[in-house]
Design an enzyme around this catalytic site. Structure first.
Site, PDB file in Angstrom:
ATOM      1  CB  CYS A  92      38.247 -10.512   3.632  1.00  0.00           C
ATOM      2  SG  CYS A  92      38.109 -10.430   1.947  1.00  0.00           S
TER       3      CYS A  92
ATOM      4  CG  ASP B 132      35.741 -12.877   0.873  1.00  0.00           C
ATOM      5  OD1 ASP B 132      35.647 -13.955   1.423  1.00  0.00           O
ATOM      6  OD2 ASP B 132      35.338 -11.784   1.177  1.00  0.00           O
TER       7      ASP B 132
ATOM      8  CB  CYS C 218      31.505  -8.830   1.560  1.00  0.00           C
ATOM      9  SG  CYS C 218      32.517  -7.410   1.172  1.00  0.00           S
TER      10      CYS C 218
ATOM     11  CB  CYS D  58      35.772  -5.315  -0.662  1.00  0.00           C
ATOM     12  SG  CYS D  58      35.832  -5.748   1.014  1.00  0.00           S
TER      13      CYS D  58
HETATM   14 FE1  FES Z   1      35.992 -10.025   1.339  1.00  0.00          FE
HETATM   15 FE2  FES Z   1      34.880  -7.653   1.192  1.00  0.00          FE
HETATM   16  S1  FES Z   1      35.109  -8.662   2.962  1.00  0.00           S
HETATM   17  S2  FES Z   1      35.747  -8.887  -0.472  1.00  0.00           S
END
Ligand code: FES
Length: 113
Positions: A33, A35, A58, A91
């Site tokens: 993702c 992140d 998230c 995640c």
């Molecule tokens: Fe990236 Fe959850 S979608 S950490």
């Protein structure tokens, strides 16, 4: 979609922030993702006494860092939160990889004789 425990940790996250004189720091990114999570640890007498995290992740990333930060597998963290939706299991890897990276950083800075 999320368990009550996940939502509770998302709304009231524990261990958020930074440790100014951290013994080790791990910063990891999630390829799925994009992140990012940064985790600081404080170590005294070879025992982790404090953990703080910051993330661009998230709700699931926040909850998995907040709860059971020292559990070293993402599955254990997810189980502690009464499960995560399958699409959100990646995640929880952020939390696992960040704590591993912070411990490795500490070990590099404090090599055992
Ligand atoms: Fe990236 Fe959850 S979608 S950490």
């Amino acid at each position: 979609m999320y368990s009550e425990k996940v939502m509770e940790h998302f709304e009231h996250p524990r261990n958020v922030g930074e440790i100014p004189d951290a013994s080790g720091t791990g910063t990891v990114g999630n390829a799925k993702c994009g992140d990012i999570m940064k985790m600081d640890i404080k170590v005294e007498n070879d025992v982790i006494t404090d953990v703080k995290f910051k993330t661009f992740g998230c709700c699931a990333a926040i909850a998995t860092s907040s709860d059971e930060a020292l559990q070293l597998t993402n599955k254990a963290v997810a189980e502690a939160l009464d499960g995560l939706p399958p699409v959100k299991m990646h995640c929880s890897l952020l939390a696992e990889q960040a704590i591993h990276a912070a411990v490795e950083d500490y070990q590099k800075k404090h090599p055992k004789e």
